[in-house]
Design an enzyme around this catalytic site. Structure first.
Site, PDB file in Angstrom:
ATOM      1  N   ASP A 109       9.469   2.537  -0.496  1.00 45.63           N
ATOM      2  CA  ASP A 109       8.457   3.236   0.288  1.00 45.63           C
ATOM      3  C   ASP A 109       8.679   2.854   1.746  1.00 45.63           C
ATOM      4  O   ASP A 109       8.277   1.783   2.195  1.00 45.63           O
ATOM      5  CB  ASP A 109       7.057   2.839  -0.188  1.00 45.63           C
ATOM      6  CG  ASP A 109       5.961   3.501   0.640  1.00 45.63           C
ATOM      7  OD1 ASP A 109       6.292   4.148   1.661  1.00 45.63           O
ATOM      8  OD2 ASP A 109       4.778   3.368   0.278  1.00 45.63           O
TER       9      ASP A 109
ATOM     10  N   LYS B 277       5.173   9.010   8.892  1.00 45.35           N
ATOM     11  CA  LYS B 277       5.045   8.464  10.250  1.00 45.35           C
ATOM     12  C   LYS B 277       6.146   8.953  11.203  1.00 45.35           C
ATOM     13  O   LYS B 277       6.069  10.068  11.691  1.00 45.35           O
ATOM     14  CB  LYS B 277       4.943   6.947  10.179  1.00 45.35           C
ATOM     15  CG  LYS B 277       3.732   6.538   9.282  1.00 45.35           C
ATOM     16  CD  LYS B 277       3.321   5.119   9.454  1.00 45.35           C
ATOM     17  CE  LYS B 277       2.294   4.686   8.431  1.00 45.35           C
ATOM     18  NZ  LYS B 277       0.920   4.870   8.818  1.00 45.35           N
TER      19      LYS B 277
ATOM     20  N   TYR C  63       0.860  -1.182   0.000  1.00 48.34           N
ATOM     21  CA  TYR C  63       0.000   0.000   0.000  1.00 48.34           C
ATOM     22  C   TYR C  63       0.895   1.230   0.000  1.00 48.34           C
ATOM     23  O   TYR C  63       1.811   1.330   0.825  1.00 48.34           O
ATOM     24  CB  TYR C  63      -0.885  -0.018   1.247  1.00 48.34           C
ATOM     25  CG  TYR C  63      -1.752   1.204   1.441  1.00 48.34           C
ATOM     26  CD1 TYR C  63      -2.883   1.404   0.663  1.00 48.34           C
ATOM     27  CD2 TYR C  63      -1.437   2.144   2.418  1.00 48.34           C
ATOM     28  CE1 TYR C  63      -3.688   2.523   0.847  1.00 48.34           C
ATOM     29  CE2 TYR C  63      -2.237   3.263   2.617  1.00 48.34           C
ATOM     30  CZ  TYR C  63      -3.361   3.447   1.827  1.00 48.34           C
ATOM     31  OH  TYR C  63      -4.150   4.558   2.020  1.00 48.34           O
TER      32      TYR C  63
END
Ligand code: HOZ
Length: 429
Positions: free
Chosen positions: A237, A265, A142
Site C-alpha cells: 500500500d 495522493k 491504515y
C-alpha cells in the site's frame, strides 16, 4: 472571535464534527481547527490571514508544493474542455503508461478516486485471483476506511483512540488477521500455519499512519519470501509512500518486489485519484476481462488525470528525490539538535520526502507499541507552539510529516528556529 472559530462553529451545524475527515478536527491536540483560504509553495494561509509553513501538504499529494503553476495551468486547460465524460479519454492511457513506467512490477493499472477505493479493490482482486478469503494486515497500518480493513488500524482511528470502528459487522472482518509490524517471528509462524488460506498480505511498507515507522530490511525480505512460498499476493500500500520515498516508491527504495501496489495522493497531484495495479495475470481478473467487479463514475476523470500526469512528469527528474530527502534530513537534524539543547526527550526519523517526530527517550521506533508509547501531551504542547509560531504540522502524533520541493533552506531554518523556542518553553513546564 477569529474567522476560523466562527467557520468551525457554522460547519458543526451541518457537517458531523464540522469536518469531512476526522483527524482535521484537532481532537487529539485540542483547540479549534484552522480553516484555510489559500496555499502557495511551502505555505498555507488561513481565513484570518495567517500564513504557516506547511508540513501536511494535503496529507501527502503536494510533493511539488502548493499550486504549482504547471499543474494549475494543465488543470485549467483541461477543465475548460469539460469536467467529466464517464467515457474513455486518452489522458487516462498517458497516465497509466507513465505509472507503469515508473512503478516496478506494474504491467496494468486501474484508476479510481481515492486510496480507500484502491486498497479495497486490490484486496478484491487478490481474493478473486487466488480464490482465497483470508487477508493479513499489520497493526497500526491504515489502508483506508473499507470495512474489512478497519481492524487495529492507524490514522484517524488511532487519533480517536479507537483502533477499530463501530458499524463494521463481525462477518466483514472475520477473515482479516492482524500481525505486528516488523515482527518476523509472528509473520513466519502465522504464514507457515495458514499461508495456503491467505489471499493477500497488505502492508504500508513504510508505515505513515502510526507516525512514521520504517520496516527492517529483513522483515520485508521474509515477507516477500513467505508470500512467494505460499502463493500469497503481496500488496504494497503505497498511497502515502508512492512516488515519495523514491520515484518508484518502496519497491525501489528497499529492492523488494510486490505483486500489487496501491497508490493515491501524489498520483493525483492534489486531485482525487487512487490507483491499483500489478502483474498482468493478476490484474486481468478485473471486469470487463474477468469476473472481479470494480467501477466508478469519476474513475479516470480527465482533470484529475492531467493533474497527476503533470505532477509525475515534474518529479521524474534526476535528483528530485535526493533533494527531497536532503531537506528531510536537514529538518530532522535541526529539530533533534534543538530538542537536545532544551533537554527534551525527542527523536526523529525520515525517508525520502516523509518524516516522523517522536517525544520519547527511545532511539528507534520500530513498532505500533513504540509509536503509541510516545508522550502525547508533549506532542500537543509542541504542535500548538509550532502553530503559534507559524508552522503547520499534522494535528495528530500518529501521522507522518510531508516535505515538498518548495521547502527551501529558508523554510527549514525558520522551522528549526521556531522549534527551538517551543522546546525551550516546553522545558520550563
Ligand atoms: N487518511 C489521511 C490521513 N492519514 C486523511 C486525513 C484527512 O484528510 O483529514
Amino acid at each position: 472571535m477569529s474567522l476560523s472559530v466562527q467557520y468551525f462553529q457554522d460547519a458543526q451545524q451541518y457537517i458531523p464534527g464540522g469536518v469531512n475527515s476526522p483527524v482535521r478536527a484537532f481532537k487529539s491536540v485540542g483547540g479549534d481547527p484552522v480553516f484555510f483560504q489559500s496555499a502557495k509553495g511551502a505555505y498555507v494561509t488561513d481565513v484570518d490571514g495567517n500564513s504557516y509553513i506547511d508540513y501536511v501538504g494535503s496529507w501527502g499529494p503536494m510533493i511539488l508544493g502548493h499550486a504549482h503553476p504547471e499543474v494549475i495551468a494543465a488543470v485549467q486547460e483541461t477543465a475548460a474542455s469539460g469536467l467529466s465524460f464517464g467515457a474513455p479519454t486518452q489522458i487516462e492511457t498517458l497516465l497509466a503508461k507513465k505509472v507503469c513506467d515508473i512503478v516496478p512490477n506494474m504491467d496494468r493499472v486501474r484508476f479510481c478516486s481515492s486510496g480507500t477505493e484502491a486498497t479495497m479493490s486490490a484486496i478484491r482482486v487478490a481474493r478473486g485471483f487466488t480464490g482465497r478469503d483470508k487477508i493479513v494486515k499489520f497493526e497500526g497500518c491504515y489502508h483506508g476506511h473499507s470495512d474489512a480493513l478497519l481492524v487495529k488500524a492507524g490514522s484517524g482511528l488511532l487519533t480517536m483512540g479507537t483502533p477499530s470502528s463501530a458499524g463494521v459487522p463481525e462477518d466483514c472482518v472475520k477473515d482479516t488477521l492482524t500481525l505486528q509490524f516488523n515482527d518476523i517471528e509472528g509473520l513466519e509462524q502465522t504464514l507457515q500455519s495458514i499461508g495456503s488460506e491467505v489471499a493477500c498480505v497488505i502492508i504500508e511498507p513504510v508505515a505513515g499512519n502510526m507516525n512514521l515507522v520504517k520496516p527492517e530490511q529483513a522483515f520485508l525480505e521474509k515477507l516477500r519470501e513467505l508470500c512467494t512460498e505460499h502463493g500469497i499476493v503481496l500488496i504494497f500500500d503505497e498511497v502515502m509512500t508512492g512516488f515519495r520515498t523514491a520515484l518508484g516508491g518502496c519497491q525501489q527504495k528497499f529492492g523488494i518486489d510486490a505483486d500489487m501496489v496501491t497508490l493515491g495522493k501524489v498520483i493525483g497531484g492534489g486531485m482525487p485519484v487512487g490507483a491499483f495495479g500489478g502483474r498482468a495475470e493478476i490484474m486481468e481478473v478485473l471486469s470487463p476481462l474477468g469476473s472481479v467487479y470494480q467501477a466508478g463514475t469519476l474513475s479516470g476523470n480527465p482533470v484529475a488525470m492531467v493533474a497527476g500526469l503533470t505532477t509525475l512528469e515534474l518529479i521524474s527528474v534526476e535528483g528530485f528525490h535526493d533533494s527531497l530527502e536532503a531537506s528531510c534530513r536537514a529538518l530532522c537534524e535541526g529539530l533533534l539538535a534543538a530538542a537536545k539543547t532544551a533537554d527534551i526527550d525527542f527523536t526523529v526519523d525520515y525517508i525520502g520526502g516523509m518524516f516522523g517526530i517522536y517525544f520519547t527517550n527511545q532511539e528507534n521506533i520500530k513498532s505500533f507499541a513504540d509509536a503509541t508509547a510516545c508522550d502525547g501531551e508533549r506532542f500537543r504542547q509542541f504542535f500548538h507552539g509550532m502553530l503559534r509560531g507559524g508552522v503547520y504540522l499534522a494535528p495528530s502524533a500518529f501521522e507522518a510529516g510531508f516535505m515538498s520541493a518548495a521547502h527551501s533552506e529558508a523554510e527549514i531554518k525558520r522551522t528549526v528556529e521556531v522549534a527551538a523556542s517551543v522546546f525551550a518553553e516546553m522545558a520550563k513546564l
